[in-house]
Design an enzyme around this catalytic site. Sequence first.
Site, PDB file in Angstrom:
ATOM      1  N   HIS A 181     100.938  -5.365  37.149  1.00 20.37           N
ATOM      2  CA  HIS A 181     100.949  -5.704  35.728  1.00 20.37           C
ATOM      3  C   HIS A 181     101.424  -4.493  34.952  1.00 20.37           C
ATOM      4  O   HIS A 181     101.096  -3.364  35.312  1.00 20.37           O
ATOM      5  CB  HIS A 181      99.536  -6.104  35.264  1.00 20.37           C
ATOM      6  CG  HIS A 181      99.527  -6.833  33.970  1.00 20.37           C
ATOM      7  ND1 HIS A 181      99.540  -6.196  32.763  1.00 20.37           N
ATOM      8  CD2 HIS A 181      99.527  -8.164  33.703  1.00 20.37           C
ATOM      9  CE1 HIS A 181      99.534  -7.099  31.803  1.00 20.37           C
ATOM     10  NE2 HIS A 181      99.537  -8.305  32.339  1.00 20.37           N
ATOM     11  N   ASP A 207      97.642 -14.527  37.268  1.00 13.10           N
ATOM     12  CA  ASP A 207      98.438 -15.598  37.868  1.00 13.10           C
ATOM     13  C   ASP A 207      98.191 -15.792  39.355  1.00 13.10           C
ATOM     14  O   ASP A 207      98.631 -16.778  39.930  1.00 13.10           O
ATOM     15  CB  ASP A 207      99.932 -15.293  37.669  1.00 13.10           C
ATOM     16  CG  ASP A 207     100.307 -15.384  36.218  1.00 13.10           C
ATOM     17  OD1 ASP A 207      99.801 -16.284  35.551  1.00 13.10           O
ATOM     18  OD2 ASP A 207     101.103 -14.550  35.758  1.00 13.10           O
TER      19      ASP A 207
HETATM   20  N1  ACO Z   1     104.987  -6.268  44.741  1.00 10.58           N
HETATM   21  C1  ACO Z   1     105.490  -5.159  45.318  1.00 10.58           C
HETATM   22  N2  ACO Z   1     105.788  -4.015  44.648  1.00 10.58           N
HETATM   23  C2  ACO Z   1     105.562  -4.023  43.318  1.00 10.58           C
HETATM   24  C3  ACO Z   1     105.027  -5.154  42.643  1.00 10.58           C
HETATM   25  C4  ACO Z   1     104.742  -6.294  43.415  1.00 10.58           C
HETATM   26  N3  ACO Z   1     104.252  -7.386  42.831  1.00 10.58           N
HETATM   27  N4  ACO Z   1     104.905  -4.869  41.331  1.00 10.58           N
HETATM   28  C5  ACO Z   1     105.352  -3.620  41.159  1.00 10.58           C
HETATM   29  N5  ACO Z   1     105.737  -3.089  42.374  1.00 10.58           N
HETATM   30  C6  ACO Z   1     106.226  -1.733  42.598  1.00 10.58           C
HETATM   31  C7  ACO Z   1     107.666  -1.588  42.114  1.00 10.58           C
HETATM   32  O1  ACO Z   1     108.602  -1.852  43.147  1.00 10.58           O
HETATM   33  C8  ACO Z   1     107.703  -0.135  41.664  1.00 10.58           C
HETATM   34  O2  ACO Z   1     107.848   0.658  42.801  1.00 10.58           O
HETATM   35  P1  ACO Z   1     108.636   2.069  42.696  1.00 10.58           P
HETATM   36  O3  ACO Z   1     107.844   2.912  41.731  1.00 10.58           O
HETATM   37  O4  ACO Z   1     108.620   2.587  44.108  1.00 10.58           O
HETATM   38  O5  ACO Z   1     110.016   1.755  42.177  1.00 10.58           O
HETATM   39  C9  ACO Z   1     106.286   0.103  41.117  1.00 10.58           C
HETATM   40  O6  ACO Z   1     105.445  -0.858  41.788  1.00 10.58           O
HETATM   41  C10 ACO Z   1     106.174  -0.091  39.607  1.00 10.58           C
HETATM   42  O7  ACO Z   1     106.711  -1.369  39.279  1.00 10.58           O
HETATM   43  P2  ACO Z   1     107.462  -1.704  37.923  1.00 10.58           P
HETATM   44  O8  ACO Z   1     108.286  -2.932  38.095  1.00 10.58           O
HETATM   45  O9  ACO Z   1     108.151  -0.468  37.407  1.00 10.58           O
HETATM   46  O10 ACO Z   1     106.220  -1.982  36.968  1.00 10.58           O
HETATM   47  P3  ACO Z   1     106.253  -2.804  35.641  1.00 10.58           P
HETATM   48  O11 ACO Z   1     105.054  -2.377  34.878  1.00 10.58           O
HETATM   49  O12 ACO Z   1     107.565  -2.671  34.951  1.00 10.58           O
HETATM   50  O13 ACO Z   1     106.151  -4.309  36.151  1.00 10.58           O
HETATM   51  C11 ACO Z   1     105.426  -6.482  36.677  1.00 10.58           C
HETATM   52  C12 ACO Z   1     105.062  -5.137  36.021  1.00 10.58           C
HETATM   53  C13 ACO Z   1     106.763  -7.032  36.114  1.00 10.58           C
HETATM   54  C14 ACO Z   1     104.334  -7.501  36.319  1.00 10.58           C
HETATM   55  C15 ACO Z   1     105.518  -6.300  38.206  1.00 10.58           C
HETATM   56  O14 ACO Z   1     104.321  -5.783  38.725  1.00 10.58           O
HETATM   57  C16 ACO Z   1     105.907  -7.592  38.940  1.00 10.58           C
HETATM   58  O15 ACO Z   1     107.102  -7.914  39.036  1.00 10.58           O
HETATM   59  N6  ACO Z   1     104.877  -8.369  39.467  1.00 10.58           N
HETATM   60  C17 ACO Z   1     105.116  -9.641  40.088  1.00 10.58           C
HETATM   61  C18 ACO Z   1     105.339 -10.693  39.006  1.00 10.58           C
HETATM   62  C19 ACO Z   1     104.030 -11.077  38.328  1.00 10.58           C
HETATM   63  O16 ACO Z   1     103.021 -11.313  38.962  1.00 10.58           O
HETATM   64  N7  ACO Z   1     104.094 -11.202  36.986  1.00 10.58           N
HETATM   65  C20 ACO Z   1     102.954 -11.619  36.184  1.00 10.58           C
HETATM   66  C21 ACO Z   1     102.587 -10.614  35.174  1.00 10.58           C
HETATM   67  S1  ACO Z   1     101.116 -11.135  34.360  1.00 10.58           S
HETATM   68  C22 ACO Z   1     101.606 -12.172  33.132  1.00 10.58           C
HETATM   69  O17 ACO Z   1     102.709 -12.194  32.649  1.00 10.58           O
HETATM   70  C23 ACO Z   1     100.586 -13.107  32.651  1.00 10.58           C
END
Ligand code: ACO
Length: 427
Positions: A305, A362
Amino acid sequence: MTDAAKLSIGGKDFDYPVLTGTIGPDVVDIRKMYGQTSAFTYDPGFTSTASCQSTLTYIDGDEGVLLHRGYAIGELAEQSSFMEVAYLLLNGELPTKEELAGFSTTITRHTMVHEQLAAFFRGFRRDAHPMAIMCGVVGALSAFYHDSTDIHDPVQRTIASHRLIAKIPTIAAMAYKYSVGQPFLYPDNSLSYTGNFLRMTFGVPAEPYEVNPVVEKAMDRIFILHADHEQNASTSTVRLAGSSGANPFACIAAGIACLWGPAHGGANEAALNMLREIGTPDRIPEFIARAKDKNDPFRLMGFGHRVYKNYDPRATVMQKTVREVFDSLKVSDPVFETALRLEEIALNDPYFVEKKLFPNVDFYSGIILSAIGFPTEMFTVLFALARTVGWVAQWNEMITDPDQKIGRPRQLYTGPAQRPYVGLDQR
Ligand code: ACO
């Protein structure tokens, strides 16, 4: 924290006031910065930028705290109702018994939609995604309710807010009915907000529909958990659309469009699809390995998140609610076992621990919604239904904020500098 932030740029020093909220990080007030320094700040995704002041919702992502008007989400989900939370978000305080009864009656009296809206639905293909229908129909409400589109009139703003909260379940249920080819059901105002929605969705005119109180409670709780989440992408979209003076129906339609994306509201659909694809716990390591692989775009859906770097407090309530719904409906779903095991494995894996990736709201919601009988395409619609309360409350707060201005971000321009036009025959 200091009372001023210092910026040194172009050989000159500038001081900027530091503002302190009730709780949470201080903010540096840079409103005068461009005028004084001719420089902008650069913050794609607004990761360090506060776009407004707000009294509605507070999140401490490191501690896993979510408060609405100061009340913890866990307490609201356990002890309150969606109508009460809606009143709280709109008015700032929990309602008295009389206030709650009055508010519920007002909302109930607005549940019907203009009869011509039914004809409007018939213009869509039967296989249209219900979120596509929601964007269109909610946007179209401004064509039906002209008498509540003057944003400068507080009475009209209140009526529009009540209409949106009241009519969104009717429209959501109609979107579902249209996709399965069943007749629309008119609202039954003897039922609760949530009971009424369940009946309009799953009932048929040919026989009475009995609302299962456990399902009603679970659904109401899911609505509470999704009611507001401060300045997320869709809420910021609603505020940005509203900042131009657009009418509230148009603004909420903009929020619905933003929510549809898989990184936002579409994630519960994606999470359930992922869990079904994993199928059985023995396949979890394969998917964990893919999620960790830099060369594989796969991510664990329902994990991570932007704000929570701890367990999402809504996921805790959601996990408990899965058990209650399963017990009441006397069903089980192997996908729940897979989800529990996946959570356990991920939370003990250094990759997820170091990156502070925890289950979000979610991760479990799709499992409950599927058990209740909703197809996956409806998941984001339910999210939109609940979040309408937050959007409307945030929109009202913005309209009455004396600091409110049309939203107009700046940019770092990296295209060509001015150059002479080249005639077609010389290119
Ligand atoms: N699975 C695996 N790796 C992940 C995940 C995941 N679900 N989420 C983040 N990471 C990793 C990224 O690859 C990144 O790695 P790095 O630093 O080596 O490049 C690191 O964790 C940080 O991730 P970011 O994408 O920079 O974090 P951000 O805060 O921008 O993203 C997000 C948050 C979009 C929710 C992300 O965690 C994601 O895509 N999750 C899956 C989708 C999801 O469940 N969305 C629901 C959000 S809740 C809502 O809207 C109600």
